[in-house]
Write a protein that holds these residues in place. Structure first.
Motif, mmCIF file in Angstrom:
data_model
loop_
_atom_site.group_PDB
_atom_site.id
_atom_site.type_symbol
_atom_site.label_atom_id
_atom_site.label_comp_id
_atom_site.label_asym_id
_atom_site.label_seq_id
_atom_site.Cartn_x
_atom_site.Cartn_y
_atom_site.Cartn_z
ATOM 1 N N LYS A 189 48.713 43.176 49.023
ATOM 2 C CA LYS A 189 49.596 43.736 50.406
ATOM 3 C C LYS A 189 50.649 42.898 50.936
ATOM 4 C CE LYS A 189 44.864 45.848 51.427
ATOM 5 N NZ LYS A 189 43.742 46.162 52.118
ATOM 6 N N GLY A 190 50.515 42.151 50.906
ATOM 7 C CA GLY A 190 51.982 41.349 51.640
ATOM 8 C C GLY A 190 52.054 39.848 51.607
ATOM 9 N N LEU A 191 53.009 38.700 51.628
ATOM 10 C CA LEU A 191 53.039 37.678 51.943
ATOM 11 C C LEU A 191 53.748 37.353 53.039
ATOM 12 C CD1 LEU A 191 55.796 38.094 48.798
ATOM 13 C CD2 LEU A 191 53.628 37.003 48.347
ATOM 14 N N GLU A 192 54.273 36.121 53.163
ATOM 15 C CA GLU A 192 53.771 35.402 55.216
ATOM 16 C C GLU A 192 55.320 35.515 54.456
ATOM 17 O OE1 GLU A 192 53.741 31.961 51.437
ATOM 18 O OE2 GLU A 192 52.735 33.772 51.480
ATOM 19 N N ASP A 193 55.587 35.121 55.695
ATOM 20 C CA ASP A 193 56.595 35.429 56.214
ATOM 21 C C ASP A 193 57.477 34.985 56.266
ATOM 22 O OD1 ASP A 193 56.369 37.728 58.070
ATOM 23 O OD2 ASP A 193 56.525 35.980 59.655
ATOM 24 N N SER A 194 58.823 34.744 55.893
ATOM 25 C CA SER A 194 60.274 33.954 55.529
ATOM 26 C C SER A 194 61.308 33.703 56.062
ATOM 27 C CB SER A 194 60.483 34.025 53.928
ATOM 28 O OG SER A 194 59.129 34.074 53.119
ATOM 29 N N SER A 195 61.634 32.052 56.066
ATOM 30 C CA SER A 195 62.846 32.091 57.456
ATOM 31 C C SER A 195 64.420 32.335 56.270
ATOM 32 C CB SER A 195 62.763 30.775 57.465
ATOM 33 O OG SER A 195 63.793 30.160 58.948
ATOM 34 N N PHE A 196 65.323 32.534 57.016
ATOM 35 C CA PHE A 196 66.395 33.496 55.968
ATOM 36 C C PHE A 196 67.136 32.441 57.229
ATOM 37 C CE2 PHE A 196 63.420 36.824 56.295
ATOM 38 C CZ PHE A 196 63.803 36.977 54.668
ATOM 39 N N VAL A 197 67.123 31.466 57.616
ATOM 40 C CA VAL A 197 68.562 30.288 58.172
ATOM 41 C C VAL A 197 69.439 30.095 57.505
ATOM 42 C CG1 VAL A 197 68.849 28.166 59.797
ATOM 43 C CG2 VAL A 197 66.304 29.626 59.820
ATOM 44 N N GLY A 198 70.138 30.666 57.297
ATOM 45 C CA GLY A 198 71.763 29.322 57.244
ATOM 46 C C GLY A 198 72.279 30.300 56.618
ATOM 47 N N HIS A 245 61.350 36.114 48.613
ATOM 48 C CA HIS A 245 60.700 36.318 48.881
ATOM 49 C C HIS A 245 60.111 37.643 49.396
ATOM 50 C CE1 HIS A 245 56.550 34.104 48.783
ATOM 51 N NE2 HIS A 245 55.992 34.361 50.817
ATOM 52 N N ARG A 246 60.817 37.727 49.973
ATOM 53 C CA ARG A 246 61.105 39.379 51.172
ATOM 54 C C ARG A 246 60.975 40.638 49.625
ATOM 55 N NH1 ARG A 246 65.707 41.046 54.576
ATOM 56 N NH2 ARG A 246 66.744 41.105 53.402
ATOM 57 N N GLU A 247 62.165 40.586 48.595
ATOM 58 C CA GLU A 247 62.631 41.441 48.493
ATOM 59 C C GLU A 247 61.151 41.758 46.964
ATOM 60 O OE1 GLU A 247 67.322 40.984 47.084
ATOM 61 O OE2 GLU A 247 65.272 39.370 45.749
ATOM 62 N N VAL A 248 60.190 40.560 46.679
ATOM 63 C CA VAL A 248 58.892 40.720 45.799
ATOM 64 C C VAL A 248 57.989 41.601 46.977
ATOM 65 C CG1 VAL A 248 56.789 39.549 45.116
ATOM 66 C CG2 VAL A 248 59.388 38.648 44.810
ATOM 67 N N ALA A 249 57.908 40.731 48.373
ATOM 68 C CA ALA A 249 56.472 41.157 49.487
ATOM 69 C C ALA A 249 57.268 43.299 49.459
ATOM 70 C CB ALA A 249 56.948 40.835 50.244
ATOM 71 N N GLU A 250 58.472 43.337 49.403
ATOM 72 C CA GLU A 250 58.626 45.208 49.413
ATOM 73 C C GLU A 250 58.665 45.625 47.981
ATOM 74 O OE1 GLU A 250 62.609 44.751 51.578
ATOM 75 O OE2 GLU A 250 62.108 44.205 53.045
ATOM 76 N N GLY A 251 58.405 44.965 46.932
ATOM 77 C CA GLY A 251 57.566 46.159 46.310
ATOM 78 C C GLY A 251 58.842 46.309 45.092
ATOM 79 N N MET A 252 60.088 44.637 45.090
ATOM 80 C CA MET A 252 60.495 45.202 43.830
ATOM 81 C C MET A 252 60.155 44.832 42.876
ATOM 82 S SD MET A 252 63.939 43.193 42.859
ATOM 83 C CE MET A 252 64.931 43.685 44.258
ATOM 84 N N CYS A 253 60.322 45.893 41.555
ATOM 85 C CA CYS A 253 59.653 45.730 40.617
ATOM 86 C C CYS A 253 59.938 44.386 39.539
ATOM 87 C CB CYS A 253 59.969 47.108 39.656
ATOM 88 S SG CYS A 253 61.520 46.864 38.951
ATOM 89 N N THR A 254 58.905 44.088 38.426
ATOM 90 C CA THR A 254 59.260 43.226 37.577
ATOM 91 C C THR A 254 60.627 42.546 36.718
ATOM 92 O OG1 THR A 254 56.658 42.872 37.068
ATOM 93 C CG2 THR A 254 58.075 42.038 35.433
ATOM 94 N N VAL A 255 60.914 44.284 36.644
ATOM 95 C CA VAL A 255 62.812 44.751 35.551
ATOM 96 C C VAL A 255 63.422 43.751 36.269
ATOM 97 C CG1 VAL A 255 63.804 45.812 34.696
ATOM 98 C CG2 VAL A 255 61.351 46.210 33.656
ATOM 99 N N ASN A 307 53.511 38.584 42.829
ATOM 100 C CA ASN A 307 52.037 38.881 43.858
ATOM 101 C C ASN A 307 51.985 39.617 43.711
ATOM 102 O OD1 ASN A 307 51.729 39.611 46.766
ATOM 103 N ND2 ASN A 307 53.483 40.757 47.100
ATOM 104 N N MET A 308 50.712 39.438 42.427
ATOM 105 C CA MET A 308 49.834 40.611 41.832
ATOM 106 C C MET A 308 48.833 40.260 42.535
ATOM 107 S SD MET A 308 51.863 41.872 40.046
ATOM 108 C CE MET A 308 50.988 42.537 39.125
ATOM 109 N N THR A 309 47.652 40.968 42.333
ATOM 110 C CA THR A 309 46.466 41.324 42.568
ATOM 111 C C THR A 309 45.148 40.291 41.466
ATOM 112 O OG1 THR A 309 45.627 42.879 42.004
ATOM 113 C CG2 THR A 309 46.113 43.255 44.352
ATOM 114 N N TYR A 310 44.297 39.200 41.771
ATOM 115 C CA TYR A 310 43.759 38.953 40.242
ATOM 116 C C TYR A 310 42.995 40.822 39.963
ATOM 117 C CZ TYR A 310 44.690 34.846 42.048
ATOM 118 O OH TYR A 310 44.951 33.481 41.530
ATOM 119 N N PRO A 311 42.506 40.476 38.874
ATOM 120 C CA PRO A 311 41.948 41.431 38.221
ATOM 121 C C PRO A 311 40.309 41.262 38.308
ATOM 122 C CG PRO A 311 42.832 40.432 36.814
ATOM 123 C CD PRO A 311 43.756 40.162 37.405
#
Length: 261
Positions: free
Chosen positions: A8-17, A56-66, A219-223
């Motif tokens: 469902k989500g990932l922890e927040d990440s810092s974008f400093v710099g 990390h953010r792109e994965v959380a937002e649902g970027m596909c594997t390819v 960011n996959m759930t366990y089957p």
């Protein structure tokens, strides 16, 4: 992409710099390095670290594997996957070392607890036919193959022999259809996520840790059919706790821990 396989989500990440322009510049460096026969490992690690929060953010937002592999090709390597998990879950020892050392500590008990299973016979035959210097590696791989049965799960759901219908979940596809080959010094394996080939591996243990790492990286759930084995590996072998802290292990996992330790 099968949405149900993503967490469902990932922890927040810092974008400093960093901003979009600097991240694109870092990614260009990574792509250029990936094309080289001998990449500059220090440069690669630096750029991977600097782009981690954005990735990390792109994965959380649902970027596909390819698309993720096209953007960050080092995620298509065993080393890149393990390095990514280390960035996500900081620890004194890297995930590969923890996996090797902590699983070695329980492998004899795993082998003892599964001594009456048909796959144990395959393992024993491979061991008897091996050279002395190969025994340690065969014991480790044999225990990996037999581990799921302790939790009443099937290794065939995680490692696919030969060609088969791709699973949306991370799996290992072995090009050979023999468990004996899986126990040998080298075997050709491919780790897949959502039916996409992520990385090639030259041994079962390399493929096992790589496939396990993809659950975090993508960011996959366990089957449900393999969850107890993966929860055990996460909490007891690589020592990565659940987000938020002290969620207890399932009873089905704790029930066997006294036998393993």
């Amino acid at each position: 992409m099968c949405q149900t396989t993503r967490r469902k989500g990932l922890e927040d990440s810092s974008f400093v710099g960093e901003d979009a322009a600097s991240v694109d510049a870092h990614i260009k460096v990574l792509n250029d390095q990936h094309k080289k026969l001998h990449p500059d490992t220090a440069l690669v690690k630096d750029r991977i670290t600097k782009t981690f929060a954005w990735r990390h953010r792109e994965v959380a937002e649902g970027m596909c594997t390819v698309d993720l592999l096209k953007r960050d090709p080092f995620l298509g390597t065993s080393a890149g996957l393990c390095d990514e998990v280390d960035l996500m879950h900081h620890c004194q020892d890297n995930i590969c070392r923890r996996f090797s050392e902590n699983f070695t500590a329980v492998l004899q008990n795993v082998l003892q607890m599964t001594k009456d299973l048909p796959l144990q016979k395959v393992y024993m035959e491979a061991r008897e036919n091996a050279l002395a210097e190969e025994i340690t590696g065969i014991d480790f791989k044999g225990a990996l193959l037999l581990l799921p049965s302790i939790f009443k799960e099937k290794i065939e759901d995680f490692i696919i022999l030969g060609e088969n219908t791709p699973s949306p979940y991370p799996t290992i596809r072995m090009k050979d259809k023999s468990w004996t080959t899986a126990l040998s010094r080298q075997c050709c394996c491919v780790v897949t996520v959502e039916g996409v080939d992520v990385c090639s591996c030259r041994s079962l243990d390399e493929a096992y840790i790589s496939a396990f790492s993809t659950f975090f990286v993508f960011n996959m759930t366990y089957p449900a059919y393999f969850k107890k084995t993966l929860v055990f590996l996460q909490n007891c072998i690589v020592n990565i706790g659940d987000k938020g802290g002290d969620k207890p292990l399932p009873v089905s996992v704790t029930r066997v821990l006294d036998q393993l330790y």
